[in-house]
Design a protein around this motif. Structure first.
Motif, PDB file in Angstrom:
ATOM      1  N   LEU A   1       0.835  -1.195   0.000  1.00  0.00           N
ATOM      2  CA  LEU A   1       0.000   0.000   0.000  1.00  0.00           C
ATOM      3  C   LEU A   1       0.872   1.249   0.000  1.00  0.00           C
ATOM      4  O   LEU A   1       1.918   1.292   0.665  1.00  0.00           O
ATOM      5  CB  LEU A   1      -0.892   0.018   1.237  1.00  0.00           C
ATOM      6  CG  LEU A   1      -1.971  -1.065   1.322  1.00  0.00           C
ATOM      7  CD1 LEU A   1      -2.692  -0.976   2.658  1.00  0.00           C
ATOM      8  CD2 LEU A   1      -2.961  -0.933   0.173  1.00  0.00           C
TER       9      LEU A   1
ATOM     10  N   THR B   1      -1.989   5.955   1.982  1.00  0.00           N
ATOM     11  CA  THR B   1      -3.072   5.057   2.381  1.00  0.00           C
ATOM     12  C   THR B   1      -2.806   4.459   3.751  1.00  0.00           C
ATOM     13  O   THR B   1      -3.709   4.349   4.588  1.00  0.00           O
ATOM     14  CB  THR B   1      -3.241   3.939   1.341  1.00  0.00           C
ATOM     15  OG1 THR B   1      -3.511   4.524   0.064  1.00  0.00           O
ATOM     16  CG2 THR B   1      -4.371   3.003   1.718  1.00  0.00           C
TER      17      THR B   1
ATOM     18  N   LEU C   1      -3.593   7.033   6.266  1.00  0.00           N
ATOM     19  CA  LEU C   1      -5.033   7.182   6.426  1.00  0.00           C
ATOM     20  C   LEU C   1      -5.595   6.086   7.322  1.00  0.00           C
ATOM     21  O   LEU C   1      -6.433   6.351   8.206  1.00  0.00           O
ATOM     22  CB  LEU C   1      -5.696   7.140   5.051  1.00  0.00           C
ATOM     23  CG  LEU C   1      -7.210   7.378   5.007  1.00  0.00           C
ATOM     24  CD1 LEU C   1      -7.533   8.796   5.451  1.00  0.00           C
ATOM     25  CD2 LEU C   1      -7.735   7.136   3.596  1.00  0.00           C
ATOM     26  N   LEU C   2      -5.138   4.861   7.134  1.00  0.00           N
ATOM     27  CA  LEU C   2      -5.582   3.755   7.986  1.00  0.00           C
ATOM     28  C   LEU C   2      -5.161   3.977   9.434  1.00  0.00           C
ATOM     29  O   LEU C   2      -5.919   3.682  10.371  1.00  0.00           O
ATOM     30  CB  LEU C   2      -4.997   2.439   7.475  1.00  0.00           C
ATOM     31  CG  LEU C   2      -5.520   1.939   6.121  1.00  0.00           C
ATOM     32  CD1 LEU C   2      -4.638   0.815   5.598  1.00  0.00           C
ATOM     33  CD2 LEU C   2      -6.959   1.469   6.247  1.00  0.00           C
TER      34      LEU C   2
ATOM     35  N   VAL D   1     -14.441   5.856  -0.058  1.00  0.00           N
ATOM     36  CA  VAL D   1     -13.139   5.217   0.065  1.00  0.00           C
ATOM     37  C   VAL D   1     -12.572   4.841  -1.294  1.00  0.00           C
ATOM     38  O   VAL D   1     -11.362   4.769  -1.480  1.00  0.00           O
ATOM     39  CB  VAL D   1     -13.254   3.981   0.984  1.00  0.00           C
ATOM     40  CG1 VAL D   1     -11.968   3.166   0.982  1.00  0.00           C
ATOM     41  CG2 VAL D   1     -13.584   4.420   2.401  1.00  0.00           C
TER      42      VAL D   1
ATOM     43  N   VAL E   1      -8.084   3.093  -3.953  1.00  0.00           N
ATOM     44  CA  VAL E   1      -8.451   3.182  -2.548  1.00  0.00           C
ATOM     45  C   VAL E   1      -7.573   4.208  -1.836  1.00  0.00           C
ATOM     46  O   VAL E   1      -6.350   4.193  -1.951  1.00  0.00           O
ATOM     47  CB  VAL E   1      -8.321   1.803  -1.871  1.00  0.00           C
ATOM     48  CG1 VAL E   1      -8.425   1.950  -0.360  1.00  0.00           C
ATOM     49  CG2 VAL E   1      -9.404   0.877  -2.370  1.00  0.00           C
ATOM     50  N   GLY E   2      -8.241   5.084  -1.110  1.00  0.00           N
ATOM     51  CA  GLY E   2      -7.518   6.094  -0.348  1.00  0.00           C
ATOM     52  C   GLY E   2      -7.134   7.312  -1.148  1.00  0.00           C
ATOM     53  O   GLY E   2      -6.585   8.271  -0.600  1.00  0.00           O
ATOM     54  N   ALA E   3      -7.407   7.314  -2.451  1.00  0.00           N
ATOM     55  CA  ALA E   3      -7.037   8.460  -3.271  1.00  0.00           C
ATOM     56  C   ALA E   3      -7.912   9.654  -2.933  1.00  0.00           C
ATOM     57  O   ALA E   3      -9.082   9.520  -2.610  1.00  0.00           O
ATOM     58  CB  ALA E   3      -7.175   8.112  -4.748  1.00  0.00           C
ATOM     59  N   SER E   4      -7.342  10.823  -2.999  1.00  0.00           N
ATOM     60  CA  SER E   4      -8.116  12.025  -2.719  1.00  0.00           C
ATOM     61  C   SER E   4      -9.058  12.306  -3.878  1.00  0.00           C
ATOM     62  O   SER E   4      -8.861  11.856  -4.999  1.00  0.00           O
ATOM     63  CB  SER E   4      -7.177  13.217  -2.522  1.00  0.00           C
ATOM     64  OG  SER E   4      -6.399  13.424  -3.685  1.00  0.00           O
TER      65      SER E   4
ATOM     66  N   SER F   1     -12.258  11.411  -4.117  1.00  0.00           N
ATOM     67  CA  SER F   1     -13.296  10.426  -4.385  1.00  0.00           C
ATOM     68  C   SER F   1     -14.660  11.104  -4.446  1.00  0.00           C
ATOM     69  O   SER F   1     -14.933  12.050  -3.712  1.00  0.00           O
ATOM     70  CB  SER F   1     -13.297   9.349  -3.286  1.00  0.00           C
ATOM     71  OG  SER F   1     -12.104   8.604  -3.346  1.00  0.00           O
TER      72      SER F   1
END
Length: 529
Positions: free
Chosen positions: A15, A19, A22-23, A316, A324-327, A329
């Motif tokens: 990852l 990301t 963010l997690l 998400v 996933v996690g991309a700005s 969204s």
């Protein structure tokens, strides 16, 4: 397949740091306490199978097709649920089979089952090993073998007039598609497990592919099948439909190896589509999007692929695992519609569907979101491996209900998962999408991400129980396409009631009186047990 994860290990890319951050910030994810145990360092108990039993089995399938070495047994241990993976990554192999047996024909399967019944050796059919509901971990078996069907991997026949094909159970889905494509046909069955699952597994678990709106579920495709049992063979299906009593094909489909080993299936096939087009739509809310999907499912035109992510999943970016996690969204809810067939038919259906979706409040997003989904449609299991590597817990569950009950079931399961996982101090992220639609209802597919914590397997067991209780209470089915296995068996008993459970036990007693076929899977025990 990767012994401690999903598929090709090269596909589980690390990852990106944003990301991971963010997690860490959202869910409190921290690096796992220890890295996964290496395969070479794995320990497994000595096989409990006497040498004379191994010799008897080898007399049927050949010496090279009975394997009791540690690596073969480890690779056939449990399935691919997140608890399965966490346990195997920690070096826990208590559910390893005592041997792996690889038959090469229907007659060899029959002979193996007779030997195992006489010697009280449990048998667990093994295709792609992709079960996520405990379907490969029997209960109450002192000794068991994994019956690996990989040698039975032929396209036996194609009837181009009837548009049917006979396939062996160990044929993996990509190989089946390639062989059919050579003749100009397709099954059209593309579940998320497509890369590794087998034809026999699809039938045994009532699999449903991502294009089920257009092609139907796998059990819809099956027009005939042969199964081996310790008491003999079942050869079912001499016509596409019949009024000659109950359809026993439906008894074997979804039986998860508890009533016999499927040794061939005759399936409906379709011409390879000339055109495939996918597109994205945005809806303001999950309720609004669900109403739009219902409109298409009931009144048409029905796309080949039709799915809807809720607000959390859209935010998400899980509908596109590569993002996933991309700005940036999108807000609201993302729907994906796909159309396959002749070019003129695709164009006409797409245009009519667009009118209906627009009238239902949908905003067209063009082809890009749909094409991204199509390219990444098999990526989510690899993403789970990457999440496990950084200390996150990720798991899924699914159900189905009638359209009028979708809002109630959706909220009940969401709240059950959030409540159970938050109670231990681990804030979860709960996401959902509608993955399959019918005129009368739809399936709901939930994804949960949280920190692993000190006891992730126990933590999830509590949450899964709460979610299953909520499904039963809210009127959903305990499984739409993952199956029952051992994980869902108790809730399945509640779903079908005492008499239904007794009927299943009666069937089991007739075809498997010694109780060797995948014990503890699917069939609820008698009350005194």
């Amino acid at each position: 397949m990767l012994w401690s994860g999903w598929g090709d290990p090269a596909e589980a890319a690390p990852l990106p740091e944003p990301t991971v951050a963010l997690l860490r910030d959202m869910l409190g994810v921290r690096p796992a306490a220890a890295p996964p145990v290496a395969l070479a360092a794995m320990k497994v108990a000595e096989p409990r199978l006497p040498g004379e039993d191994l010799t008897a089995l080898a007399g049927v399938v050949g010496d090279g097709n009975v394997r009791a070495d540690a690596e073969s047994r480890i690779r056939h241990t449990r399935g691919k649920s997140t608890p399965d993976l966490l346990r195997i990554r920690a070096g826990e192999t208590s559910d390893a089979p005592d041997a792996v047996v690889l038959p090469g024909s229907h007659d060899e399967v029959l002979a193996v089952l007779r030997i195992c019944a006489a010697r009280r050796i449990a048998v667990v059919p093994f295709g792609g090993g992709t079960s996520v509901v405990g379907g490969l971990a029997p209960r109450g078996a002192d000794v068991f073998v994994a019956l690996d069907l990989r040698r039975m991997d032929r396209l036996v026949a194609v009837d181009e007039v009837s548009r049917t094909a006979v396939l062996e159970p160990g044929l993996r889905a990509p190989a089946a598609e390639a062989l059919l494509a050579e003749r100009g046909f397709t099954l059209g069955h593309f579940p998320q497990s497509f890369e590794w699952a087998t034809i026999g597994g699809f039938a045994a678990a009532r699999s449903s592919g991502q294009a089920s709106a257009g092609y139907g579920r796998f059990d819809d495709m099956v027009v005939g099948l042969t199964a081996a049992t310790p008491e003999g063979a079942l050869d079912l299906g001499r016509a596409p439909k019949s009024a000659a009593g109950p359809d026993l094909r439906q008894l074997v489909l979804g039986s998860e190896g508890a009533f016999g080993v499927i040794t061939s299936v005759t399936v409906r096939i379709r011409p390879v589509p000339e055109a495939r087009e996918y597109e994205g739509w945005r809806f303001a809310s999950f309720g609004e999007g669900a109403a739009a999907l219902r409109r298409l499912a009931q009144d048409g035109p029905l796309p080949t692929v039709l799915r809807l992510s809720d607000e959390a999943e859209t935010m998400v970016g899980l509908a596109d695992p590569s993002a996933v996690g991309a700005s940036g969204s999108s807000a609201g809810c993302l729907a994906v519609a796909g159309f396959e067939g002749a070019p003129d038919d695709v164009a006409a259906r797409r245009a009519k569907a667009a009118e209906a979706l627009s009238a239902a409040g949908g905003e067209p997003l063009g082809a890009a979101p749909g094409e991204k989904w199509e390219r990444g449609r098999f990526s989510a299991p690899y993403l789970r491996d990457s999440l496990l590597d950084v200390g996150a817990f990720a798991e899924t569950l699914e159900t189905a209900t009638f359209w009028s009950n979708v809002p109630r079931l959706y909220e009940a399961v969401r709240l059950a998962l959030i409540g159970a996982l938050s109670g231990a101090g681990t804030p979860p992220l709960v996401m959902c999408h509608i993955s399959h639609v019918y005129p009368s209802g739809a399936s709901l597919y939930f994804t949960v991400v949280s920190a692993q914590g000190e006891d992730p397997v126990g933590h999830w067991a509590k949450a899964k129980r709460a979610a299953c209780d909520a499904i039963v209470e809210a009127g959903g089915t305990i499984s739409h396409h993952h199956g029952v296995g051992t994980d869902h068996r108790d809730w399945y008993a509640a779903e079908i009631g005492p008499l239904g459970a007794a009927v299943l036990r009666a069937v089991k007693d007739r075809v498997d009186p010694a109780g060797i076929l995948n014990p503890g899977v699917l069939v609820p025990p008698a009350p005194e047990e």
